[in-house]
Design an enzyme around this catalytic site. Structure first.
Site, short mmCIF file in Angstrom:
data_model
loop_
_atom_site.label_atom_id
_atom_site.label_comp_id
_atom_site.label_asym_id
_atom_site.label_seq_id
_atom_site.Cartn_x
_atom_site.Cartn_y
_atom_site.Cartn_z
CG HIS A 204 -0.25 0.27 2.50
ND1 HIS A 204 0.25 -0.74 3.26
CD2 HIS A 204 0.06 1.41 3.16
CE1 HIS A 204 0.81 -0.25 4.33
NE2 HIS A 204 0.73 1.05 4.30
C1 UD1 Z 1 -1.93 5.80 5.36
C2 UD1 Z 1 -0.63 6.31 5.93
C3 UD1 Z 1 0.43 5.23 5.87
C4 UD1 Z 1 -0.07 3.96 6.53
C5 UD1 Z 1 -1.39 3.55 5.93
C6 UD1 Z 1 -1.94 2.36 6.69
C7 UD1 Z 1 -0.22 8.71 5.57
C8 UD1 Z 1 0.52 9.72 4.79
N1 UD1 Z 1 -0.12 7.44 5.16
O1 UD1 Z 1 -1.71 5.52 3.99
O2 UD1 Z 1 1.59 5.66 6.55
O3 UD1 Z 1 0.89 2.96 6.33
O4 UD1 Z 1 -2.33 4.62 6.06
O5 UD1 Z 1 -2.88 1.67 5.94
O6 UD1 Z 1 -0.86 9.05 6.54
N2 UD1 Z 1 -9.20 4.83 1.19
C9 UD1 Z 1 -10.45 4.27 1.14
N3 UD1 Z 1 -11.04 3.93 2.33
C10 UD1 Z 1 -10.48 4.16 3.53
C11 UD1 Z 1 -9.21 4.76 3.57
C12 UD1 Z 1 -8.58 5.08 2.39
O7 UD1 Z 1 -11.00 4.04 0.08
O8 UD1 Z 1 -11.09 3.83 4.56
C13 UD1 Z 1 -8.52 5.16 -0.10
C14 UD1 Z 1 -8.81 6.58 -0.57
O9 UD1 Z 1 -8.90 6.57 -1.96
C15 UD1 Z 1 -7.55 7.31 -0.16
C16 UD1 Z 1 -6.48 6.24 -0.28
O10 UD1 Z 1 -7.12 5.03 0.09
O11 UD1 Z 1 -7.28 8.42 -0.96
C17 UD1 Z 1 -5.27 6.47 0.58
O12 UD1 Z 1 -5.67 6.66 1.96
P1 UD1 Z 1 -4.77 7.56 2.93
O13 UD1 Z 1 -5.28 7.46 4.31
O14 UD1 Z 1 -4.58 8.92 2.37
O15 UD1 Z 1 -3.34 6.91 2.85
P2 UD1 Z 1 -2.91 5.39 3.00
O16 UD1 Z 1 -2.31 4.96 1.70
O17 UD1 Z 1 -4.02 4.60 3.55
N1 UDP Z 2 -3.93 -5.43 8.71
C1 UDP Z 2 -5.17 -6.02 8.80
N2 UDP Z 2 -5.83 -6.39 7.66
C2 UDP Z 2 -5.28 -6.19 6.42
C3 UDP Z 2 -4.00 -5.59 6.33
C4 UDP Z 2 -3.36 -5.20 7.50
O1 UDP Z 2 -5.67 -6.24 9.90
O2 UDP Z 2 -5.94 -6.54 5.43
C5 UDP Z 2 -3.25 -5.01 9.95
C6 UDP Z 2 -1.87 -5.58 10.13
O3 UDP Z 2 -1.93 -6.88 10.67
C7 UDP Z 2 -1.23 -4.56 11.05
C8 UDP Z 2 -1.82 -3.26 10.58
O4 UDP Z 2 -3.04 -3.61 9.90
O5 UDP Z 2 -1.61 -4.80 12.39
C9 UDP Z 2 -0.86 -2.61 9.64
O6 UDP Z 2 -1.49 -1.67 8.89
P1 UDP Z 2 -0.98 -1.22 7.45
O7 UDP Z 2 -0.24 -2.31 6.81
O8 UDP Z 2 -2.16 -0.67 6.76
O9 UDP Z 2 -0.05 0.03 7.79
P2 UDP Z 2 1.49 0.23 8.20
O10 UDP Z 2 1.80 -0.67 9.32
O11 UDP Z 2 2.31 -0.01 6.98
O12 UDP Z 2 1.56 1.66 8.56
#
Ligand code: UD1
Ligand code: UDP
Length: 373
Positions: A204
């Site tokens: 992601h």
């Molecule tokens: C964010 C964090 C990242 C973390 C990740 C965990 C920042 C800059 N990044 O990245 O460090 O590892 O969360 O998963 O804060 N979206 C949905 N539904 C949701 C959430 C997001 O559809 O519930 C989609 C939207 O199109 C959105 C995109 O995902 O624009 C990215 O979401 P965003 O929270 O901006 O960043 P992540 O890639 O999730």
């Molecule tokens: N996770 C989850 N379901 C998923 C993917 C991740 O429960 O489909 C959990 C994972 O086990 C961990 C946390 O989400 O506890 C990590 O989140 P993510 O990978 O989104 O973010 P990051 O750790 O890279 O910031």
């Protein structure tokens, strides 16, 4: 103590749960604020349900947006909540936009800030997370470090006071929930999987999803895997794969994001994990599952040094070769602590309170170093 705890994105729910429990067990008043950065049921509410996190006292419903816009919206709304709540301290965790917005809002109101998972660095300032970490650490008062590497990094940046190695709250959550997940999750049966009979993949990071060439390479690497691959797809990645028109081989199974219990069971029984997630890299280590990190660098260097995690980069042939050859050693040192990070964090918060945290200390440190001139 009255503590405002800020969460917003999936890993923060996992990181927050043990600290919420420890705060409440010690009789403190926690005000939980959800920025709304993640909002889909499978990205948010399911974690509250499974981890027993209390309903947020405030949900700011910020939603998705460009970096500046999302962070700015959070900043304004968080400021209003902090003015209303006037807590003794604010806890932020990790490196998301919710983290940096929480820290900035608190710092401007002169509220003490505790950063959980402080001192992590990738040294890649193209990553939004790296900017978030550096800024958050530069304005925090208490620094709770997952590893000794993080403690050393803060020292190298001139931050020594208020720094504590507590271990990883994600390990607390992992140890606490392992038996519960095993009882509650039937994901292996639902997907027709056997232990060690598949690999698990998650992707992601913006650097991987927003660069079509890198994402195409990851697709190619998964397509070359010599075993079934279960791939719970983050919404960001789902969109990027759609834009790319990615085609997967039959052995790669794309599924919706899964809840925490299902994820734990999928991780624990995987033969190998391939990921760009920070949390999942660590969880692979907790479970003793070999990990390939689909990035060129990692914050979690200790897992690489220990031989359990390999930086696999982005070349499909290289990833495919490592997929077969990666064999970790027998030893798995306890680099992430002993699963008591949350209790330690609460004790440090309690001890710091009479000192009004770092404010006075920081002013004198600046004056001593000539910084106040
Ligand atoms: C964010 C964090 C990242 C973390 C990740 C965990 C920042 C800059 N990044 O990245 O460090 O590892 O969360 O998963 O804060 N979206 C949905 N539904 C949701 C959430 C997001 O559809 O519930 C989609 C939207 O199109 C959105 C995109 O995902 O624009 C990215 O979401 P965003 O929270 O901006 O960043 P992540 O890639 O999730
Ligand atoms: N996770 C989850 N379901 C998923 C993917 C991740 O429960 O489909 C959990 C994972 O086990 C961990 C946390 O989400 O506890 C990590 O989140 P993510 O990978 O989104 O973010 P990051 O750790 O890279 O910031």
């Amino acid at each position: 103590m009255k503590i405002v705890s800020i969460v917003g994105a999936r890993p923060e729910f996992v990181q927050g749960a043990p600290v919420s429990r420890a705060l409440r067990e010690r009789g403190h008043h926690e005000v939980l604020v959800h920025t709304g950065q993640h909002y889909d049921y499978k990205m948010s509410q399911t974690f509250f349900d499974e981890l027993g996190i209390p309903a947020p006292d405030h949900n700011l419903e910020v939603g998705s947006g460009a970096q500046g816009r999302q962070t700015g919206e959070m900043l304004g709304r968080l400021e209003a909540v902090l003015l209303q709540e006037r807590p003794d301290a604010v806890i932020v965790r990790g490196d998301t936009n919710s983290t940096v917005a929480g820290a900035l809002a608190a710092a401007k109101l002169h509220l003490p800030i505790a950063h959980v998972e402080a001192g992590e660095r990738s040294f890649d300032r193209h990553m939004p997370e790296e900017i978030n970490r550096v800024i958050t650490d530069s304005i925090s008062d208490l620094f709770f470090c997952v590893s000794q590497t993080a403690v050393r990094q803060l020292a190298a940046e001139g931050i020594g006071e208020g720094v504590f190695w507590t271990g990883d709250v994600m390990l607390d959550a992992n140890l606490h929930n392992r038996p519960i997940a095993r009882r509650h999750s039937d994901i292996l049966a639902r997907l027709g999987l056997t232990a060690q009979g598949y690999a698990l993949a998650t992707v992601h990071r913006a650097a991987n999803t927003d660069d079509p060439a890198r994402l195409a390479n990851i697709v190619a690497a998964l397509n070359r895997a010599p075993e079934p691959v279960i791939f719970p797809v983050h919404p960001r990645t789902r969109q990027a794969l759609g834009r790319l028109g990615a085609a997967f081989a039959e052995h790669v199974r794309l599924i919706e994001p899964v809840g925490y219990f299902d994820m734990m069971v999928l991780e624990e029984h995987a033969r190998l994990i391939a990921t760009d997630s920070g949390g999942v890299q660590r969880e692979a280590y907790f479970f003793g599952v070999p990990c390939l990190t689909l990035r060129d660098e990692t914050e979690w260097t200790e897992t690489v040094t220990a031989g359990w995690n390999v930086l696999a980069g982005n070349d499909p042939a290289h990833i495919a070769a490592l997929w077969i050859s990666h064999r970790p050693p027998a030893e798995r040192p306890p680099i992430f602590g002993d699963g008591t990070a949350a209790q330690q964090i609460v004790r440090h918060l309690e001890a710091a309170q009479p000192l009004a945290f770092g404010r006075t200390r920081r002013r004198s440190a600046l004056a001593a170093g000539g910084g106040a001139a």
